[in-house]
Design a protein around this motif. Structure first.
Motif, mmCIF file in Angstrom:
data_model
loop_
_atom_site.group_PDB
_atom_site.id
_atom_site.type_symbol
_atom_site.label_atom_id
_atom_site.label_comp_id
_atom_site.label_asym_id
_atom_site.label_seq_id
_atom_site.Cartn_x
_atom_site.Cartn_y
_atom_site.Cartn_z
ATOM 1 N N CYS A 29 0.831 -0.938 -0.131
ATOM 2 C CA CYS A 29 0.017 -0.044 -0.132
ATOM 3 C C CYS A 29 0.983 1.169 0.025
ATOM 4 C CB CYS A 29 -0.963 0.240 1.133
ATOM 5 S SG CYS A 29 -1.758 1.507 1.474
ATOM 6 N N ALA A 30 0.697 1.878 -1.201
ATOM 7 C CA ALA A 30 1.840 3.033 -1.200
ATOM 8 C C ALA A 30 1.178 4.381 -1.215
ATOM 9 C CB ALA A 30 2.247 3.294 -2.333
ATOM 10 N N SER A 37 2.634 12.601 3.732
ATOM 11 C CA SER A 37 3.309 11.657 4.454
ATOM 12 C C SER A 37 2.115 10.868 5.840
ATOM 13 C CB SER A 37 4.329 12.181 5.445
ATOM 14 O OG SER A 37 4.915 11.244 6.389
ATOM 15 N N PHE A 38 2.249 9.739 5.595
ATOM 16 C CA PHE A 38 1.418 8.902 6.617
ATOM 17 C C PHE A 38 2.265 8.259 7.768
ATOM 18 C CE2 PHE A 38 -2.695 9.140 4.933
ATOM 19 C CZ PHE A 38 -2.478 9.314 3.390
ATOM 20 N N SER A 39 3.380 9.066 7.993
ATOM 21 C CA SER A 39 4.545 8.242 9.010
ATOM 22 C C SER A 39 3.692 8.332 10.317
ATOM 23 C CB SER A 39 5.661 9.028 8.930
ATOM 24 O OG SER A 39 5.563 10.313 9.248
ATOM 25 N N ASP A 72 7.536 0.944 5.965
ATOM 26 C CA ASP A 72 8.379 1.469 5.687
ATOM 27 C C ASP A 72 8.256 2.786 5.602
ATOM 28 O OD1 ASP A 72 10.882 2.650 4.623
ATOM 29 O OD2 ASP A 72 11.248 0.866 3.465
ATOM 30 N N ASN A 73 8.290 3.585 6.550
ATOM 31 C CA ASN A 73 7.985 5.050 6.581
ATOM 32 C C ASN A 73 8.927 5.880 5.397
ATOM 33 O OD1 ASN A 73 5.882 4.935 8.446
ATOM 34 N ND2 ASN A 73 7.022 5.271 10.257
ATOM 35 N N THR A 74 10.103 5.359 5.380
ATOM 36 C CA THR A 74 10.825 6.155 4.376
ATOM 37 C C THR A 74 10.362 6.223 3.103
ATOM 38 O OG1 THR A 74 12.439 4.338 3.807
ATOM 39 C CG2 THR A 74 12.720 5.733 5.703
ATOM 40 N N ARG A 75 9.715 4.912 2.541
ATOM 41 C CA ARG A 75 9.091 4.969 1.400
ATOM 42 C C ARG A 75 7.556 5.293 1.446
ATOM 43 N NH1 ARG A 75 12.180 1.530 -2.120
ATOM 44 N NH2 ARG A 75 14.245 0.650 -0.961
#
Length: 124
Positions: free
Chosen positions: A20-21, A26-28, A71-74
Motif C-alpha cells: 500500500c503506497a 506523509s502517513f508516517s 517502511d515510513n521512508t517509502r
C-alpha cells in the motif's frame, strides 16, 4: 492517496505480499490498517500497525499466517500473506488513520483514508 497492489490468483498454501503506497502526504504518523471484504460479506479487519511500528494487530483468522510491516521512508505498508486459504479470498483494502488507538484500531471508523482495494483469490 493510498494505492494497494499485489493481489492476484494463488493456490491454497501459497503466498502473496500486498503493498500500500501512500502519496500526496506523509502517513508516517498514521496507523495503517488492512481490511478485506469477501463476496457477500461485510468488510472486516485483517491487520494494523501503529505509526511507530512495534505493535501489530491481527484478526484471529490470520494470526500466525499474515505479517504487517511498514517502511515510513517509502511511505508504504506491506501485508505478507502466507499459508493462504480459500477463505482468504476477498478484496483487500488499506487504510490510514490519524486517530486510531489500541481500542479503536480494529474499527473502520478509526481510519480517514482508504485505498481502492486489490483482489486476492485463493483457489483450493
Amino acid at each position: 492517496q493510498l494505492q494497494a497492489s499485489g493481489g492476484g490468483l494463488v493456490q491454497a498454501g501459497g503466498s502473496l505480499r500486498l503493498s500500500c503506497a501512500a502519496s500526496g502526504r506523509s502517513f508516517s504518523s498514521y496507523a495503517m490498517g488492512w481490511f478485506r471484504q469477501a463476496p457477500g460479506k461485510e468488510r472486516e479487519f485483517v491487520s494494523a500497525i501503529r505509526w511507530s511500528g512495534g505493535i501489530n494487530y491481527y484478526a484471529d483468522s490470520v494470526k500466525g499466517r499474515f505479517t504487517i510491516s511498514r517502511d515510513n521512508t517509502r511511505n508504504t505498508v506491506y501485508l505478507q500473506m502466507n499459508s493462504l486459504k480459500p477463505e482468504d479470498t476477498a478484496v483487500y483494502y488499506c487504510a490510514a488513520g490519524s486517530r486510531a488507538i489500541a481500542s479503536t484500531i480494529r474499527s473502520e471508523s478509526a481510519y480517514d483514508y482508504w485505498g481502492q482495494g486489490t483482489l486476492v483469490t485463493v483457489s483450493s
